[in-house]
Design a protein around this motif. Structure first.
Motif, PDB file in Angstrom:
ATOM      1  N   GLU A  15       0.816  -1.214   0.000  1.00 64.22           N
ATOM      2  CA  GLU A  15       0.000   0.000   0.000  1.00 64.22           C
ATOM      3  C   GLU A  15       0.854   1.270   0.000  1.00 64.22           C
ATOM      4  OE1 GLU A  15      -2.190   0.802   3.589  1.00 64.22           O
ATOM      5  OE2 GLU A  15      -1.006  -0.652   4.736  1.00 64.22           O
ATOM      6  N   ASN A  16       2.084   1.197   0.533  1.00 61.97           N
ATOM      7  CA  ASN A  16       2.928   2.378   0.633  1.00 61.97           C
ATOM      8  C   ASN A  16       3.950   2.500  -0.496  1.00 61.97           C
ATOM      9  OD1 ASN A  16       1.762   3.197   3.148  1.00 61.97           O
ATOM     10  ND2 ASN A  16       3.001   1.642   4.184  1.00 61.97           N
ATOM     11  N   GLY A  19       2.172   3.089  -5.434  1.00 64.29           N
ATOM     12  CA  GLY A  19       1.951   4.346  -6.143  1.00 64.29           C
ATOM     13  C   GLY A  19       3.205   4.840  -6.843  1.00 64.29           C
ATOM     14  N   ASN A  20       4.360   4.724  -6.172  1.00 64.24           N
ATOM     15  CA  ASN A  20       5.619   5.163  -6.776  1.00 64.24           C
ATOM     16  C   ASN A  20       5.985   4.295  -7.979  1.00 64.24           C
ATOM     17  OD1 ASN A  20       5.938   7.180  -4.851  1.00 64.24           O
ATOM     18  ND2 ASN A  20       7.117   5.862  -3.470  1.00 64.24           N
ATOM     19  N   ILE A  22       3.866   2.700 -10.010  1.00 66.72           N
ATOM     20  CA  ILE A  22       2.964   3.067 -11.114  1.00 66.72           C
ATOM     21  C   ILE A  22       3.421   4.377 -11.760  1.00 66.72           C
ATOM     22  CG2 ILE A  22       0.600   3.625 -11.751  1.00 66.72           C
ATOM     23  CD1 ILE A  22       1.009   0.725 -10.875  1.00 66.72           C
ATOM     24  N   SER A  23       3.763   5.358 -10.938  1.00 68.88           N
ATOM     25  CA  SER A  23       4.203   6.650 -11.461  1.00 68.88           C
ATOM     26  C   SER A  23       5.488   6.506 -12.266  1.00 68.88           C
ATOM     27  CB  SER A  23       4.413   7.637 -10.312  1.00 68.88           C
ATOM     28  OG  SER A  23       3.198   7.887  -9.629  1.00 68.88           O
ATOM     29  N   CYS A  41      -2.345  -4.763 -11.864  1.00 65.81           N
ATOM     30  CA  CYS A  41      -1.952  -5.010 -10.473  1.00 65.81           C
ATOM     31  C   CYS A  41      -2.843  -6.099  -9.886  1.00 65.81           C
ATOM     32  CB  CYS A  41      -2.068  -3.736  -9.651  1.00 65.81           C
ATOM     33  SG  CYS A  41      -0.952  -2.416 -10.183  1.00 65.81           S
ATOM     34  N   THR A  50      -3.838  -2.768   0.507  1.00 65.23           N
ATOM     35  CA  THR A  50      -3.320  -2.777  -0.858  1.00 65.23           C
ATOM     36  C   THR A  50      -4.447  -2.675  -1.884  1.00 65.23           C
ATOM     37  OG1 THR A  50      -1.326  -4.029  -0.264  1.00 65.23           O
ATOM     38  CG2 THR A  50      -2.033  -4.133  -2.558  1.00 65.23           C
ATOM     39  N   THR A  53      -5.762   0.737  -2.115  1.00 65.47           N
ATOM     40  CA  THR A  53      -4.770   1.570  -2.808  1.00 65.47           C
ATOM     41  C   THR A  53      -4.880   1.384  -4.316  1.00 65.47           C
ATOM     42  OG1 THR A  53      -3.234   1.449  -0.924  1.00 65.47           O
ATOM     43  CG2 THR A  53      -2.306   2.037  -3.069  1.00 65.47           C
ATOM     44  N   LYS A  56      -7.932   3.196  -5.584  1.00 64.15           N
ATOM     45  CA  LYS A  56      -7.710   4.643  -5.608  1.00 64.15           C
ATOM     46  C   LYS A  56      -6.811   5.035  -6.783  1.00 64.15           C
ATOM     47  CE  LYS A  56      -7.046   6.434  -1.628  1.00 64.15           C
ATOM     48  NZ  LYS A  56      -6.402   6.841  -0.332  1.00 64.15           N
ATOM     49  N   LEU A  57      -5.765   4.256  -7.022  1.00 63.02           N
ATOM     50  CA  LEU A  57      -4.852   4.550  -8.125  1.00 63.02           C
ATOM     51  C   LEU A  57      -5.548   4.430  -9.479  1.00 63.02           C
ATOM     52  CD1 LEU A  57      -1.642   2.695  -6.863  1.00 63.02           C
ATOM     53  CD2 LEU A  57      -1.901   5.165  -7.149  1.00 63.02           C
ATOM     54  N   HIS A  61      -4.989   6.779 -12.634  1.00 59.87           N
ATOM     55  CA  HIS A  61      -4.233   6.207 -13.753  1.00 59.87           C
ATOM     56  C   HIS A  61      -5.182   5.354 -14.588  1.00 59.87           C
ATOM     57  CE1 HIS A  61      -0.533   7.493 -11.703  1.00 59.87           C
ATOM     58  NE2 HIS A  61      -1.094   7.023 -10.593  1.00 59.87           N
TER      59      HIS A  61
END
Length: 321
Positions: A15-16, A19-20, A22-23, A41, A50, A53, A56-57, A61
């Motif tokens: 979960e932490n 995001g990085n 994916i970016s 994912c 997770t 997350t 949300k992503l 995206h």
């Protein structure tokens, strides 16, 4: 039309970090022309947030597809779910923790475009823990001895494959998938490319000793009969040794008679041999039972994974496998 790159990310306690990742994928693909992409994912029954997350992503995206397992099925089952969902001409699998650099995916893509059917990232300096490095080394050895992996080929969780390789891998319906075994039985046109390996910044590896043992068992019971052949060879050797020792005992009795009766009977040595032989027999029977049990489970169509939810593009048509 642009070629499509499918990124597949098995997710567990990420979960932490997700995001990085994916970016970084999106930033890298924006620098490469001639390719479209999708990101898949798979939440492998993670006990944290997770899946929330991923949902949300997916609202930010638009090229992100999320698959949520009903429970934890393991990394290789998650990879199989992603492979079946993917539509890319080239499929790239990577980790969810950021240790596999998404900004170097172009190296894998270039190797595929140069003619390779599959390509694995190779790390000069791995940032895993000692335990994880030991597990990786054992997995390398097992893959080489049991399923014929070329000794010079390094395998890792960061790899890419052509569409026809992925399609052939997806034909596997067994209950215990093992990805490198599926790749090796499809093609031998596999190469390595050197990439950097990052240290883990958040959390710890999800691989425990029991999970590594399960992974190794999946590998050699699903794609190799070498252990059974080793058991047969060992049994033959011990049988021959026992037969020769029996001949020696008879000859000794005929030649020396009762002259050796005053010697110790060798109870400890005899018991050691009996215990050793009994242990070997039980090991061989257990090994055969492992093969039979896994065959029985697969015969009963035990699923590789069960999908609870799918979000993102083209969410209809997903089946449990």
């Amino acid at each position: 039309m642009d070629k499509v790159i499918s990124y597949i990310i098995p997710c567990y306690r990420s979960e932490n970090t997700l995001g990085n990742v994916i970016s970084e994928i999106e930033e890298s693909m924006n620098k490469i022309s001639g390719y479209d992409y999708e990101i898949i994912c798979i939440n492998d029954g993670s006990p944290d947030n997770t899946w929330q997350t991923i949902k949300k992503l997916s609202t930010v995206h638009k090229k992100l597809i999320g698959i949520n397992f009903a429970k934890n099925f393991g990394q290789h089952a998650a990879l199989m779910a992603g492979l079946r969902r993917s539509k890319g001409d080239i499929v790239i699998c990577l980790d969810d923790d950021g240790q596999t650099p998404a900004n170097e995916a172009y190296k894998l893509i270039d190797a595929i475009e140069a003619g390779a059917d599959a390509v694995y990232a190779r790390y000069e300096h791995k940032k895993h823990s000692i335990f994880r490095n030991f597990g990786s080394a054992m997995n390398e050895w097992m893959a080489h001895v049991m399923i014929g992996k070329p000794k010079e080929l390094y395998v890792s969780s960061y790899f890419a494959a052509r569409r026809f390789v992925v399609d052939e891998m997806c034909r596997y319906k067994g209950s215990y998938p093992y990805v490198i075994g599926l790749v090796l039985r499809t093609t031998r046109n596999i190469v390595n490319v050197d990439v950097n390996h990052r240290a883990r910044e958040i959390g710890s590896s999800g691989y425990t000793f029991s999970k590594l043992i399960k992974l190794w068992m999946n590998g050699f019971t699903a794609f190799s009969i070498v252990p059974l052949r080793v058991a047969t060879l060992s049994g033959s050797i011990f049988a021959c040794v026992g037969f020769l020792y029996g001949i020696f005992t008879i000859i000794k009795k005929l030649v020396l008679g009762d002259q050796l009766d005053i010697l110790p009977l060798g109870f400890s040595a005899l018991m050691s041999v009996m215990v050793f032989m009994g242990g070997m027999l039980m090991l061989m029977v257990g090994l055969a039972g492992e093969y039979i049990g896994r065959s029985y489970i697969s015969l009963n169509d035990d699923p590789q994974y069960v999908v609870r939810d799918v979000i993102g593009e083209e969410t209809k048509g997903e089946k449990d496998n």
